[in-house]
Design a protein around this motif. Sequence first.
Motif, PDB file in Angstrom:
ATOM      1  N   SER A  55      21.958 -32.661 -27.502  1.00  9.15           N
ATOM      2  CA  SER A  55      21.229 -32.247 -28.702  1.00  9.15           C
ATOM      3  C   SER A  55      21.883 -32.842 -29.935  1.00  9.15           C
ATOM      4  O   SER A  55      23.108 -32.878 -30.032  1.00  9.15           O
ATOM      5  CB  SER A  55      21.234 -30.728 -28.819  1.00  9.15           C
ATOM      6  N   GLY A  56      21.056 -33.327 -30.853  1.00  8.83           N
ATOM      7  CA  GLY A  56      21.584 -33.911 -32.080  1.00  8.83           C
ATOM      8  C   GLY A  56      22.033 -35.357 -31.930  1.00  8.83           C
ATOM      9  O   GLY A  56      22.564 -35.952 -32.865  1.00  8.83           O
ATOM     10  N   ALA A  57      21.795 -35.947 -30.748  1.00 11.51           N
ATOM     11  CA  ALA A  57      22.263 -37.315 -30.481  1.00 11.51           C
ATOM     12  C   ALA A  57      21.452 -38.370 -31.234  1.00 11.51           C
ATOM     13  O   ALA A  57      21.949 -39.465 -31.508  1.00 11.51           O
ATOM     14  CB  ALA A  57      22.196 -37.600 -28.982  1.00 11.51           C
ATOM     15  N   LYS A  61      17.810 -38.656 -30.343  1.00 15.11           N
ATOM     16  CA  LYS A  61      16.647 -38.984 -29.497  1.00 15.11           C
ATOM     17  C   LYS A  61      15.336 -38.866 -30.270  1.00 15.11           C
ATOM     18  O   LYS A  61      14.496 -39.753 -30.216  1.00 15.11           O
ATOM     19  CB  LYS A  61      16.589 -38.045 -28.274  1.00 15.11           C
ATOM     20  N   SER A  62      15.175 -37.747 -30.973  1.00 18.60           N
ATOM     21  CA  SER A  62      13.920 -37.554 -31.726  1.00 18.60           C
ATOM     22  C   SER A  62      13.787 -38.602 -32.821  1.00 18.60           C
ATOM     23  O   SER A  62      12.699 -39.132 -33.044  1.00 18.60           O
ATOM     24  CB  SER A  62      13.866 -36.162 -32.349  1.00 18.60           C
ATOM     25  N   THR A  63      14.879 -38.880 -33.486  1.00 20.44           N
ATOM     26  CA  THR A  63      14.854 -39.901 -34.544  1.00 20.44           C
ATOM     27  C   THR A  63      14.430 -41.243 -33.960  1.00 20.44           C
ATOM     28  O   THR A  63      13.585 -41.946 -34.523  1.00 20.44           O
ATOM     29  CB  THR A  63      16.238 -40.010 -35.204  1.00 20.44           C
ATOM     30  N   PHE A  64      14.997 -41.587 -32.811  1.00 23.52           N
ATOM     31  CA  PHE A  64      14.674 -42.833 -32.105  1.00 23.52           C
ATOM     32  C   PHE A  64      13.167 -42.920 -31.859  1.00 23.52           C
ATOM     33  O   PHE A  64      12.534 -43.930 -32.178  1.00 23.52           O
ATOM     34  CB  PHE A  64      15.455 -42.829 -30.781  1.00 23.52           C
TER      35      PHE A  64
HETATM   36  P1  ADP Z   1      18.021 -35.129 -30.858  1.00 24.73           P
HETATM   37  O1  ADP Z   1      16.548 -35.367 -30.781  1.00 24.73           O
HETATM   38  O2  ADP Z   1      18.792 -35.975 -29.904  1.00 24.73           O
HETATM   39  O3  ADP Z   1      18.380 -33.686 -30.746  1.00 24.73           O
HETATM   40  P2  ADP Z   1      17.701 -35.791 -33.684  1.00 24.73           P
HETATM   41  O4  ADP Z   1      17.193 -37.168 -33.778  1.00 24.73           O
HETATM   42  O5  ADP Z   1      16.751 -34.659 -33.861  1.00 24.73           O
HETATM   43  O6  ADP Z   1      18.495 -35.620 -32.303  1.00 24.73           O
HETATM   44  O7  ADP Z   1      18.862 -35.580 -34.742  1.00 24.73           O
HETATM   45  C1  ADP Z   1      19.928 -36.512 -34.907  1.00 24.73           C
HETATM   46  C2  ADP Z   1      20.795 -36.060 -36.076  1.00 24.73           C
HETATM   47  O8  ADP Z   1      20.043 -36.175 -37.281  1.00 24.73           O
HETATM   48  C3  ADP Z   1      21.240 -34.606 -36.006  1.00 24.73           C
HETATM   49  O9  ADP Z   1      22.536 -34.524 -36.575  1.00 24.73           O
HETATM   50  C4  ADP Z   1      20.226 -33.891 -36.847  1.00 24.73           C
HETATM   51  O10 ADP Z   1      20.760 -32.711 -37.379  1.00 24.73           O
HETATM   52  C5  ADP Z   1      19.919 -34.922 -37.914  1.00 24.73           C
HETATM   53  N1  ADP Z   1      18.538 -34.820 -38.434  1.00 24.73           N
HETATM   54  C6  ADP Z   1      17.402 -34.869 -37.719  1.00 24.73           C
HETATM   55  N2  ADP Z   1      16.318 -34.792 -38.506  1.00 24.73           N
HETATM   56  C7  ADP Z   1      16.782 -34.662 -39.769  1.00 24.73           C
HETATM   57  C8  ADP Z   1      16.162 -34.528 -41.057  1.00 24.73           C
HETATM   58  N3  ADP Z   1      14.829 -34.530 -41.193  1.00 24.73           N
HETATM   59  N4  ADP Z   1      16.961 -34.430 -42.123  1.00 24.73           N
HETATM   60  C9  ADP Z   1      18.290 -34.440 -41.990  1.00 24.73           C
HETATM   61  N5  ADP Z   1      18.950 -34.576 -40.831  1.00 24.73           N
HETATM   62  C10 ADP Z   1      18.200 -34.676 -39.719  1.00 24.73           C
END
Ligand code: ADP
Length: 228
Positions: A37-39, A41-44
């Motif tokens: 979690s927080g890696a 993945k969603s951002t990617f």
């Molecule tokens: P995962 O999907 O692997 O859990 P995310 O891509 O959601 O990871 O998040 C990667 C990092 O970016 C985390 O530290 C998260 O807290 C941060 N993050 C994600 N979305 C936002 C946002 N909209 N604003 C600020 N930080 C974000």
Amino acid sequence: MIQMNEVYKKYPNGIMAANGFDVKIQSGEFVYVVGPSGAGKSTFIKMMYREEKPTKGTIMVNGIDIAKLKRKRVPYLRRNIGVVFQDFKLLNKLSVYENIAFALEVIEEQPKVIRQRVMEVLDLVGLKHKARMMPDELSGGEQQRVSIARSIVNSPKVVIADEPTGNLDPETSWEIMNLFEEINSRGTTIIMATHNREIVNTIRHRVIAIENGVIVRDEQRGDYGYES
Ligand code: ADP
Ligand code: ADP
């Protein structure tokens, strides 16, 4: 069909969620995206359909650099990419049928074509008989089937799924995976972020592992690689 080069993402709060993604995904592939979690993945995956814009780098999708895409062009991009979420994101005031037809109505497809295509995808996901029901009358698995039907109704080349089985019990998760397998076997590229170790280790596909905004592993027919 999707290629990232030197992609960085810094959120306004200063967090670096992408630290130089370089990756190429070919048409027809099925790719799992795994990691803690927080890696990132969603951002990617959010960057692939321009839900998030990279701070730096290029993201080619079907020959277009979507990092540079004008905001008014984003809806056109979305028509060629299906998206499936963990929490389904159905419109609760619309019926199953209307939720799926919506995507075709906005592009002003002919009513006859809409009817035919909606019933076709409802048939594919096994919910033809529930076309008139409302989302809150369906189980979680059925709602996810509707959202999958919605994601493919435009015949996109790629479907992106962010933890699509995250809210489902194991048996329902396997049923949903079988649907993605079927869609992939018809030629659609699938990119799926998941925490489901058993599924990744059983239905083998390419695995991209992300940690701290970096791709740390990329293997054909890879395994989940984490304890839980
Ligand atoms: P995962 O999907 O692997 O859990 P995310 O891509 O959601 O990871 O998040 C990667 C990092 O970016 C985390 O530290 C998260 O807290 C941060 N993050 C994600 N979305 C936002 C946002 N909209 N604003 C600020 N930080 C974000
Ligand atoms: P344009 O290229 O048409 O000038 P941009 O895509 O550069 O527009 O975006 C303008 C502003 O909107 C930026 O502040 C950007 O962060 C924000 N933005 C871009 N895409 C999205 C999106 N999908 N959702 C929310 N905000 C966005």
